[in-house]
Motif scaffolding. Structure first.
Motif, PDB file in Angstrom:
ATOM      1  N   GLY A  74       0.800  -1.214   0.000  1.00  0.00           N
ATOM      2  CA  GLY A  74       0.000   0.000   0.000  1.00  0.00           C
ATOM      3  C   GLY A  74       0.830   1.260   0.000  1.00  0.00           C
ATOM      4  O   GLY A  74       1.862   1.334   0.669  1.00  0.00           O
ATOM      5  N   VAL A  75       0.396   2.250  -0.748  1.00  0.00           N
ATOM      6  CA  VAL A  75       0.972   3.593  -0.699  1.00  0.00           C
ATOM      7  C   VAL A  75      -0.179   4.586  -0.696  1.00  0.00           C
ATOM      8  O   VAL A  75      -1.248   4.322  -1.255  1.00  0.00           O
ATOM      9  CB  VAL A  75       1.935   3.878  -1.881  1.00  0.00           C
ATOM     10  N   ALA A  76       0.043   5.708  -0.053  1.00  0.00           N
ATOM     11  CA  ALA A  76      -0.997   6.737  -0.002  1.00  0.00           C
ATOM     12  C   ALA A  76      -0.352   8.107   0.072  1.00  0.00           C
ATOM     13  O   ALA A  76       0.782   8.263   0.545  1.00  0.00           O
ATOM     14  CB  ALA A  76      -1.915   6.521   1.200  1.00  0.00           C
ATOM     15  N   LEU A  77      -1.093   9.093  -0.391  1.00  0.00           N
ATOM     16  CA  LEU A  77      -0.707  10.493  -0.267  1.00  0.00           C
ATOM     17  C   LEU A  77      -1.833  11.229   0.447  1.00  0.00           C
ATOM     18  O   LEU A  77      -3.001  11.105   0.059  1.00  0.00           O
ATOM     19  CB  LEU A  77      -0.499  11.132  -1.638  1.00  0.00           C
ATOM     20  N   ILE A  78      -1.493  11.957   1.497  1.00  0.00           N
ATOM     21  CA  ILE A  78      -2.474  12.834   2.113  1.00  0.00           C
ATOM     22  C   ILE A  78      -1.902  14.244   2.162  1.00  0.00           C
ATOM     23  O   ILE A  78      -0.687  14.431   2.224  1.00  0.00           O
ATOM     24  CB  ILE A  78      -2.896  12.374   3.531  1.00  0.00           C
ATOM     25  N   ARG A 106       7.663  -3.928  -7.209  1.00  0.00           N
ATOM     26  CA  ARG A 106       6.422  -3.217  -7.441  1.00  0.00           C
ATOM     27  C   ARG A 106       6.271  -1.914  -6.668  1.00  0.00           C
ATOM     28  O   ARG A 106       5.476  -1.051  -7.054  1.00  0.00           O
ATOM     29  CB  ARG A 106       5.252  -4.149  -7.103  1.00  0.00           C
ATOM     30  N   ILE A 107       7.016  -1.748  -5.582  1.00  0.00           N
ATOM     31  CA  ILE A 107       6.757  -0.599  -4.714  1.00  0.00           C
ATOM     32  C   ILE A 107       7.136   0.735  -5.352  1.00  0.00           C
ATOM     33  O   ILE A 107       6.375   1.707  -5.274  1.00  0.00           O
ATOM     34  CB  ILE A 107       7.445  -0.767  -3.329  1.00  0.00           C
ATOM     35  N   MET A 108       8.290   0.818  -6.003  1.00  0.00           N
ATOM     36  CA  MET A 108       8.684   2.099  -6.593  1.00  0.00           C
ATOM     37  C   MET A 108       7.762   2.525  -7.737  1.00  0.00           C
ATOM     38  O   MET A 108       7.375   3.701  -7.815  1.00  0.00           O
ATOM     39  CB  MET A 108      10.144   2.053  -7.048  1.00  0.00           C
ATOM     40  N   PRO A 109       7.366   1.611  -8.655  1.00  0.00           N
ATOM     41  CA  PRO A 109       6.378   2.013  -9.660  1.00  0.00           C
ATOM     42  C   PRO A 109       5.052   2.449  -9.037  1.00  0.00           C
ATOM     43  O   PRO A 109       4.401   3.365  -9.557  1.00  0.00           O
ATOM     44  CB  PRO A 109       6.196   0.738 -10.496  1.00  0.00           C
ATOM     45  N   ALA A 110       4.667   1.826  -7.923  1.00  0.00           N
ATOM     46  CA  ALA A 110       3.421   2.220  -7.256  1.00  0.00           C
ATOM     47  C   ALA A 110       3.540   3.641  -6.710  1.00  0.00           C
ATOM     48  O   ALA A 110       2.606   4.446  -6.823  1.00  0.00           O
ATOM     49  CB  ALA A 110       3.095   1.237  -6.133  1.00  0.00           C
ATOM     50  N   ILE A 111       4.683   3.945  -6.109  1.00  0.00           N
ATOM     51  CA  ILE A 111       4.910   5.293  -5.580  1.00  0.00           C
ATOM     52  C   ILE A 111       4.910   6.312  -6.716  1.00  0.00           C
ATOM     53  O   ILE A 111       4.289   7.375  -6.625  1.00  0.00           O
ATOM     54  CB  ILE A 111       6.229   5.352  -4.796  1.00  0.00           C
TER      55      ILE A 111
END
Length: 232
Positions: free
Chosen positions: A14-18, A38-43
């Motif tokens: 999971g990644v999120a921006l608030i 997968r994490i860096m492309p998700a970010i």
């Protein structure tokens, strides 16, 4: 204030921006795939979709464990690297606390987040909202699920269990707790990265160089090495 939250501590990624008091974007998957790939492309995707660059970030919040040894390490390493290179605060939040956060807000009582730790063991804790804040009634621990069920049964009150690994241990909770064992819906089983960001929003930053994950227990390979050295 624009906060990036990162969670790779277990199967869900999971990644999120608030920003201030608004969730700008959130990305979650629950797949047994390589988080390191997968994490860096998700970010990158969530940053681009929300129209933000790394220069806009003011804090990094990461799920620091417990969970998968490799998964926890991936998220923490990326979070530390980003915080150090951008010179912004880094905050670590218990992965169990993140899992409990959403369901606990709407449940009158205690919430027990569950991660499977193999061999009949679970990572767990006991959480409750008190005065608007999520509080650890019982700090995170590693225990046998049957022992945890016995302790919770003594409370003689409904406990909400949450987590994707619940089916592995559900029988133990039902057997000892009966109707006091309450189980979250499927839509509540994944830790929400927006909850992670929210939990870390007002917390002070930690020293990036000394920040370490909370595995609760040693990785199996490390434990075996120490055992051979006579250190445990």
């Amino acid at each position: 204030m624009t906060i990036l939250a990162i969670d790779t501590s277990n199967n869900p990624l999971g990644v999120a921006l608030i920003e201030e008091n608004q969730v700008l974007g959130e990305y979650i998957t629950n797949l047994k795939k390589n988080h390191s790939i997968r994490i860096m492309p998700a970010i990158q995707t969530i940053m681009e979709d929300c129209g933000k660059s790394t220069a806009d970030l003011t804090k990094i919040v990461v799920a620091k464990g417990p969970g998968s040894y490799t998964g926890v390490r991936i998220g923490v390493t990326i979070a530390k690297t980003l915080a150090w290179s951008l010179n912004i605060p880094l905050v670590g939040i218990s992965s169990l606390e993140v899992l409990a956060a959403g369901p606990a807000r709407h449940f009158e009582g205690y919430v027990a987040p569950i991660f499977d730790a193999r061999r009949g063991q679970v990572y767990t804790g006991l959480y409750q909202y008190q005065n608007g804040s999520l509080t650890a009634v019982v700090p995170d621990l590693l225990t046998m699920s049957v022992d945890w069920a016995s302790k919770l049964a003594n409370l003689d009150r409904p406990i909400l269990f949450v987590g994707n690994d619940i089916p592995l241990h559900r029988a133990a909770f039902e057997e000892q707790m009966g109707d006091n064992a309450v189980f979250a819906n499927a839509t509540e089983q994944n830790p929400r990265p927006s909850e992670l960001a929210w939990l870390g929003k007002d917390k002070p930053g930690e020293d990036v160089h000394t920040f370490v994950p909370n595995y609760i227990r040693l990785a199996e390979a490390e434990a075996k090495w120490l055992e051979k050295q006579g250190k445990i």
